[in-house]
Design an enzyme around this catalytic site. Structure first.
Site, PDB file in Angstrom:
ATOM      1  CB  CYS A 170      -0.934  -0.010   1.200  1.00  0.00           C
ATOM      2  SG  CYS A 170      -2.107  -1.376   1.190  1.00  0.00           S
ATOM      3  CB  SER A 447      -5.581   0.378   8.561  1.00  0.00           C
ATOM      4  OG  SER A 447      -4.801   0.652   7.420  1.00  0.00           O
TER       5      SER A 447
END
Length: 547
Positions: A170, A447
């Site tokens: 990511c 997250s």
């Protein structure tokens, strides 16, 4: 097996990777492992490749699968340990992509204390939507925007299709890129080795070979991870997390890696360093740039150069090169024609991007990412949920209103079990425009892509009878990230009465890996460890039978 007598006479060097086809994060690790093997061969070693697991946080997000994520960190460390111990390798290279595989590899390195170098598989390249750079974060927030009627279904589909253009982890300063920075700041990765995107073979091919040669240099010098990962090195790691607005998961991973090295490094240490370190990298989720932009202006060494020159990182720490941090960075130049990485005199924010808070709701602490958070104080009524799923349903149904404090409990290391990340509900709140008008508090975690007034890692957790288990709908909670306080406005007498009526929930898993984890795992404030780590070490020299 294709080995000659000459091959067997050489040092055997493990090449451990978390390659798999589950996720873009890990899919580019296979060819990088092969390149590292070539580097080992050219430097006089015999490489032995093997793989371990890596689960996808992105795919696991928002459902029961996320409970396996943190558990996988221990499995990765354990499996690498078992392979290296059994086969008596003289050293190893650890390659990782998705979130938990990075700390898992570093934990194994500290635990085994054999010559080892870490290599990150690389970030994903930028996604695109209507001419703007995006990452996976925009997909999760897009769900909230769609639910609030702010974007169309077609827009959401286009965001989904454009966010992940290829291989790599990511793209923001989420957990994977945070821990990639950490590995270089610890001195366990070659300088600049972790910055290039996963699909940039022109950079990553030669780097991977250099890593193979680098571990052979460590073997020849008898340079080991615990020589490198000292208390000062962990202070360096905390500084780069703060300076880049990194993931709150660093509050779990840094104490855990340190424990494997026999170093006591606490969340209070991380908080102390964060409060003295300015935020100098303007990165998502709180900022505007992505990891690829860091690479384009010189990479992670540029961030470290700014911090070392300012006295905010220890330049005298030894690294895997055999040289000190300052020696590694001597020729690094900080570009002047960019604003991705700021100077100390022109920071994004005067203090780092992380903080801990304590109070009657979290006596052992809780954490918040402050980078990009517009409001650091909040006071409001609690809306209480005993799992993430119920909270997400309420948010999706737009039952959470401005001013509310969403409390999600029984999602801690034991209660979850597995301490789920909660990007789905946090992103939905942000997407609905409530990310700074509401707060969320949980004994689970968030997250690295989470932004807004979100507080995680509440300790003690609900399953162990922490105060969070006693909160009721309508109770007023006040938090102040700048002061480091969090308070439930309920009297001690009332809390004592509630505690007498309280009982833990029935364990959600009765068998298997999650049940075993729930029985073994310790406090989130101490890294959610399942063993004492390096405080009870085995002499690694007794494991090596080759001359």
């Amino acid at each position: 097996m294709g080995l000659t007598d000459a091959d067997i006479e050489k040092p055997f060097v493990g090449v451990a990777s978390s390659w798999n086809e589950a996720t873009p994060c890990n899919i580019a690790l296979d060819w990088q492992a092969k390149a590292a093997k070539e580097g080992i061969k050219k430097a006089g070693g015999t490489p032995r490749e093997f793989v371990t697991i890596a689960v996808s946080d992105g795919i696991g997000m928002g459902h029961e699968g996320m409970k396996a994520s943190l558990v996988s960190r221990e499995t990765i460390a354990d499996s690498v340990e078992l392979m290296v111990r059994t086969h008596c390798y003289d050293g190893f290279v650890g390659l990782a992509g998705c979130d938990k595989s990075l700390p898992g590899m570093l934990m194994a390195m500290g635990r085994l204390n054999l010559p080892a170098i870490f290599l990150y598989g690389g970030t994903i390249k930028k996604g695109e939507f209507h001419g703007s750079d995006i990452s996976v974060m925009e997909v999760f927030e897009g769900v909230g925007k769609f639910q609030a009627g702010k974007i169309s279904a077609d827009d959401l589909h286009d965001i989904e299709c454009g966010a992940c253009p290829g291989a790599g982890s990511c793209g923001g300063q989420f957990t994977a890129n945070t821990m990639a920075c950490v590995s270089e700041a610890l001195g366990m990765a070659l300088p600049g080795s972790n910055s290039a995107p996963a699909e940039d073979r022109a950079h990553r091919g030669p780097i991977s070979e250099q890593v193979g040669a680098g571990v052979m240099n460590m073997i020849n010098r008898n340079l080991r991870p615990r020589d490198i990962m000292t208390l000062k090195a962990f202070e360096n790691a905390a500084a780069i997390v703060a300076a880049t607005g990194g993931s709150t998961n660093a509050f779990l991973h840094l104490p855990a890696i340190a424990a494997e090295c026999g170093v006591k490094f606490t969340i209070e240490d991380i908080d102390r360093i964060s409060r003295r370190t300015p935020l100098i990298a303007d990165l998502k989720p709180g900022g505007k740039y992505l990891a690829e932009d860091v690479h384009n202006v010189g990479g992670i060494p540029v961030i470290m150069k700014v911090l070392v020159d300012a006295g905010l990182m220890h330049g005298d720490c030894i690294t895997c090169t055999g040289r000190t941090m300052a020696e590694n960075l001597k020729d690094v130049v900080v570009p002047s024609n960019q604003d991705v990485i700021r100077t100390i005199n022109n920071p994004v924010r005067d203090t780092g991007g992380l903080a801990i808070m304590k109070g009657n709701l979290a006596p052992r602490g809780c954490v918040i990412k402050t980078a990009g958070v517009k409001v650091l104080h909040h006071r409001g009524p609690a809306k209480v949920f005993n799992c993430e799923d119920d909270a997400f349903t309420a948010i999706s149904s737009q039952k959470i209103k401005k001013g509310d404090v969403v409390v999600i409990r029984y999602e801690g290391p034991k209660g979850g079990p597995g301490m789920r990340e909660m990007l789905a509900p946090t992103a939905a709140l942000v997407g609905q425009g409530l990310g700074y008008d509401c707060a969320m508090i949980t004994d689970g975690r968030f997250s690295g892509a989470t932004r807004g007034l979100m507080i995680g890692h509440v300790t003690p957790e609900a399953q162990e009878g922490g105060t969070i288990a006693l909160v009721r709908d309508g109770d007023v909670i006040e938090l102040d990230a700048e002061k480091g306080t969090i308070h439930l406005e309920v009297s001690d007498e009332e809390l004592a009465a509630r505690k007498k009526e309280w009982a833990p929930i029935e364990p959600r898993y009765k068998s298997g890996a999650l049940a075993k984890y729930a029985k073994l795992v310790g406090l989130a404030s101490e890294g959610a460890l399942t063993s004492p780590g390096g405080f009870n070490p085995i002499d690694p020299d007794k494991l090596v039978i080759r001359d």
